[in-house]
Design a protein around this motif. Structure first.
Motif, PDB file in Angstrom:
ATOM      1  N   PRO A   1      20.428 -26.798 -13.046  1.00 43.66           N
ATOM      2  CA  PRO A   1      20.704 -27.992 -12.386  1.00 43.66           C
ATOM      3  C   PRO A   1      21.671 -28.998 -13.167  1.00 43.66           C
ATOM      4  O   PRO A   1      22.487 -29.620 -12.459  1.00 43.66           O
ATOM      5  CB  PRO A   1      19.334 -28.723 -12.138  1.00 43.66           C
ATOM      6  CG  PRO A   1      18.647 -28.341 -13.441  1.00 43.66           C
ATOM      7  CD  PRO A   1      19.159 -26.993 -13.709  1.00 43.66           C
ATOM      8  N   GLY A   2      21.838 -28.859 -14.430  1.00 48.10           N
ATOM      9  CA  GLY A   2      22.824 -29.772 -14.946  1.00 48.10           C
ATOM     10  C   GLY A   2      24.058 -29.365 -15.303  1.00 48.10           C
ATOM     11  O   GLY A   2      24.748 -30.053 -15.859  1.00 48.10           O
ATOM     12  N   GLY A   3      24.371 -28.019 -15.038  1.00 51.96           N
ATOM     13  CA  GLY A   3      25.692 -27.817 -15.561  1.00 51.96           C
ATOM     14  C   GLY A   3      25.835 -26.236 -15.348  1.00 51.96           C
ATOM     15  O   GLY A   3      24.915 -25.459 -15.547  1.00 51.96           O
ATOM     16  N   PRO A   4      27.213 -25.763 -14.926  1.00 60.25           N
ATOM     17  CA  PRO A   4      27.231 -24.248 -15.082  1.00 60.25           C
ATOM     18  C   PRO A   4      27.092 -23.636 -16.520  1.00 60.25           C
ATOM     19  O   PRO A   4      26.840 -22.369 -16.337  1.00 60.25           O
ATOM     20  CB  PRO A   4      28.995 -24.254 -14.855  1.00 60.25           C
ATOM     21  CG  PRO A   4      29.128 -25.531 -14.194  1.00 60.25           C
ATOM     22  CD  PRO A   4      28.411 -26.421 -14.941  1.00 60.25           C
ATOM     23  N   GLU A   5      27.045 -24.180 -17.570  1.00 62.48           N
ATOM     24  CA  GLU A   5      26.829 -23.522 -18.718  1.00 62.48           C
ATOM     25  C   GLU A   5      25.336 -23.475 -19.131  1.00 62.48           C
ATOM     26  O   GLU A   5      24.999 -22.689 -19.991  1.00 62.48           O
ATOM     27  CB  GLU A   5      27.642 -24.382 -20.071  1.00 62.48           C
ATOM     28  CG  GLU A   5      27.009 -25.522 -20.349  1.00 62.48           C
ATOM     29  CD  GLU A   5      27.169 -26.722 -19.233  1.00 62.48           C
ATOM     30  OE1 GLU A   5      26.417 -27.848 -19.305  1.00 62.48           O
ATOM     31  OE2 GLU A   5      27.902 -26.502 -18.311  1.00 62.48           O
ATOM     32  N   GLU A   6      24.496 -24.237 -18.447  1.00 60.09           N
ATOM     33  CA  GLU A   6      23.118 -24.008 -18.478  1.00 60.09           C
ATOM     34  C   GLU A   6      22.430 -22.516 -18.463  1.00 60.09           C
ATOM     35  O   GLU A   6      21.853 -21.953 -19.607  1.00 60.09           O
ATOM     36  CB  GLU A   6      22.248 -24.780 -17.833  1.00 60.09           C
ATOM     37  CG  GLU A   6      22.344 -26.348 -18.160  1.00 60.09           C
ATOM     38  CD  GLU A   6      21.661 -27.253 -17.235  1.00 60.09           C
ATOM     39  OE1 GLU A   6      21.174 -28.541 -17.812  1.00 60.09           O
ATOM     40  OE2 GLU A   6      20.941 -26.814 -16.196  1.00 60.09           O
ATOM     41  N   ASP A   7      22.589 -21.983 -17.527  1.00 59.39           N
ATOM     42  CA  ASP A   7      22.434 -20.655 -17.093  1.00 59.39           C
ATOM     43  C   ASP A   7      22.932 -19.966 -15.961  1.00 59.39           C
ATOM     44  O   ASP A   7      22.808 -20.246 -14.916  1.00 59.39           O
ATOM     45  CB  ASP A   7      20.673 -20.776 -16.840  1.00 59.39           C
ATOM     46  CG  ASP A   7      20.062 -19.339 -16.661  1.00 59.39           C
ATOM     47  OD1 ASP A   7      20.511 -18.371 -16.968  1.00 59.39           O
ATOM     48  OD2 ASP A   7      18.651 -19.513 -16.087  1.00 59.39           O
ATOM     49  N   ASP A   8      23.713 -19.055 -16.343  1.00 56.25           N
ATOM     50  CA  ASP A   8      24.526 -18.398 -15.392  1.00 56.25           C
ATOM     51  C   ASP A   8      24.021 -16.841 -15.234  1.00 56.25           C
ATOM     52  O   ASP A   8      24.707 -15.769 -14.478  1.00 56.25           O
ATOM     53  CB  ASP A   8      25.825 -18.332 -15.613  1.00 56.25           C
ATOM     54  CG  ASP A   8      26.240 -17.388 -16.893  1.00 56.25           C
ATOM     55  OD1 ASP A   8      25.263 -17.180 -17.623  1.00 56.25           O
ATOM     56  OD2 ASP A   8      27.531 -17.528 -17.134  1.00 56.25           O
ATOM     57  N   SER A   9      22.617 -16.432 -15.642  1.00 56.34           N
ATOM     58  CA  SER A   9      22.173 -15.326 -15.518  1.00 56.34           C
ATOM     59  C   SER A   9      21.896 -14.947 -13.969  1.00 56.34           C
ATOM     60  O   SER A   9      21.921 -15.796 -13.419  1.00 56.34           O
ATOM     61  CB  SER A   9      20.647 -15.068 -15.994  1.00 56.34           C
ATOM     62  OG  SER A   9      19.852 -16.252 -15.768  1.00 56.34           O
ATOM     63  N   GLY A  10      22.128 -13.650 -13.737  1.00 58.18           N
ATOM     64  CA  GLY A  10      22.081 -12.913 -12.534  1.00 58.18           C
ATOM     65  C   GLY A  10      23.203 -13.326 -11.398  1.00 58.18           C
ATOM     66  O   GLY A  10      23.217 -13.141 -10.429  1.00 58.18           O
ATOM     67  N   GLY A  11      24.250 -13.835 -12.413  1.00 62.25           N
ATOM     68  CA  GLY A  11      25.586 -14.114 -11.479  1.00 62.25           C
ATOM     69  C   GLY A  11      25.554 -15.440 -10.977  1.00 62.25           C
ATOM     70  O   GLY A  11      26.102 -15.819  -9.945  1.00 62.25           O
ATOM     71  N   PHE A  12      24.759 -16.354 -11.147  1.00 63.13           N
ATOM     72  CA  PHE A  12      24.502 -17.677 -10.652  1.00 63.13           C
ATOM     73  C   PHE A  12      25.557 -18.766 -10.698  1.00 63.13           C
ATOM     74  O   PHE A  12      26.131 -18.815 -11.883  1.00 63.13           O
ATOM     75  CB  PHE A  12      23.293 -18.472 -11.268  1.00 63.13           C
ATOM     76  CG  PHE A  12      22.793 -19.597 -10.751  1.00 63.13           C
ATOM     77  CD1 PHE A  12      22.139 -19.655  -9.276  1.00 63.13           C
ATOM     78  CD2 PHE A  12      22.911 -20.883 -10.883  1.00 63.13           C
ATOM     79  CE1 PHE A  12      21.479 -20.747  -8.541  1.00 63.13           C
ATOM     80  CE2 PHE A  12      22.506 -21.998 -10.461  1.00 63.13           C
ATOM     81  CZ  PHE A  12      21.802 -21.919  -9.288  1.00 63.13           C
ATOM     82  N   ALA A  13      26.159 -19.007  -9.490  1.00 65.01           N
ATOM     83  CA  ALA A  13      27.423 -19.572  -9.433  1.00 65.01           C
ATOM     84  C   ALA A  13      27.236 -21.253  -8.989  1.00 65.01           C
ATOM     85  O   ALA A  13      28.526 -21.719  -8.977  1.00 65.01           O
ATOM     86  CB  ALA A  13      28.257 -18.678  -8.571  1.00 65.01           C
ATOM     87  N   HIS A  14      25.967 -21.811  -8.930  1.00 64.96           N
ATOM     88  CA  HIS A  14      25.953 -23.251  -8.619  1.00 64.96           C
ATOM     89  C   HIS A  14      25.602 -24.201  -9.757  1.00 64.96           C
ATOM     90  O   HIS A  14      24.972 -25.171  -9.276  1.00 64.96           O
ATOM     91  CB  HIS A  14      25.290 -23.166  -7.283  1.00 64.96           C
ATOM     92  CG  HIS A  14      25.796 -22.092  -6.277  1.00 64.96           C
ATOM     93  ND1 HIS A  14      26.714 -22.409  -5.594  1.00 64.96           N
ATOM     94  CD2 HIS A  14      25.333 -21.118  -5.822  1.00 64.96           C
ATOM     95  CE1 HIS A  14      26.928 -21.479  -4.569  1.00 64.96           C
ATOM     96  NE2 HIS A  14      26.134 -20.692  -4.653  1.00 64.96           N
TER      97      HIS A  14
END
Length: 203
Positions: free
Chosen positions: A19-32
């Protein structure tokens, strides 16, 4: 007996990932990543400040711990930084990481057993922030005493969910609710036993 409280930001379709930024967790290709940021208002700050004003310890999964440890020791926001930095951080990890953020303690052995033992001790409430994988373990073992769920008015469609596959069906009781000027519904829930079903069908 210490109360264990899960505090989570969610989209309307239940996603809690990054929720707080793109760098927090992009696993699984999460783009939001960062989907919560533009909704913040003064009312949300007041509610969060109240939650941070009582004595508490933290229970964190490894990924959330690393995110917090990279930010809060260097943050200038006194209202948020001081209570988080002062709190004892109990960290669940499958490895044995070096925990450099002060007042950090590794939960030895099985996470569920370790957290159940923490709950039996005397001390302040235990707050869980983020820590999506750890929360799934807490749900399976019935260790959560309260949910503070902030539901944001957007849908994403994919990503890690709070109530993921394998969640044990259970009833919850709403004990408090507030709404921000941006439409974020801040609800506090407690477990309320098993689901009770019925029917509107005519006899």
């Amino acid at each position: 007996m210490r109360k264990l409280i899960v505090s989570t930001f969610l989209t309307l379709d239940g996603v809690m990932q990054a929720p707080g930024g793109p760098e927090e967790d992009d696993s699984g290709g999460f783009a939001h990543g960062g989907w919560s940021v533009t909704y913040w208002d003064d009312r949300m700050g007041e509610v969060m400040g109240a939650a941070m004003s009582v004595p508490f310890d933290l229970v964190l999964g490894r990924k959330t711990y690393d995110i917090f440890a990279a930010y809060w020791p260097h943050a200038s926001e006194e209202q948020g930084a001081k209570p988080l930095n002062d709190a004892t951080k109990h960290v669940a990890s499958r490895s044995r990481p070096t925990l450099e953020w002060r007042n950090s303690v590794l939960i030895d052995g099985d996470a569920a057993e370790g957290i159940a033992a923490l709950k039996q001790q005397d001390g302040p409430e235990l707050q869980v922030h983020g820590s999506g994988d750890l929360v799934q373990t807490l749900l399976r073992h019935g260790l959560i005493d309260e949910y503070r769920l902030w539901v944001f008015p957007l849908v994403i469609g994919s990503g890690k969910r709070l109530f993921a596959d394998g969640t044990v069906p259970a009833a919850l009781r709403l004990v408090d609710s507030q709404v921000s000027t941006t439409g974020v519904v801040m609800g506090t829930y407690e477990p309320a036993g098993e689901i009770v079903t019925g029917s509107f069908a005519l006899e």
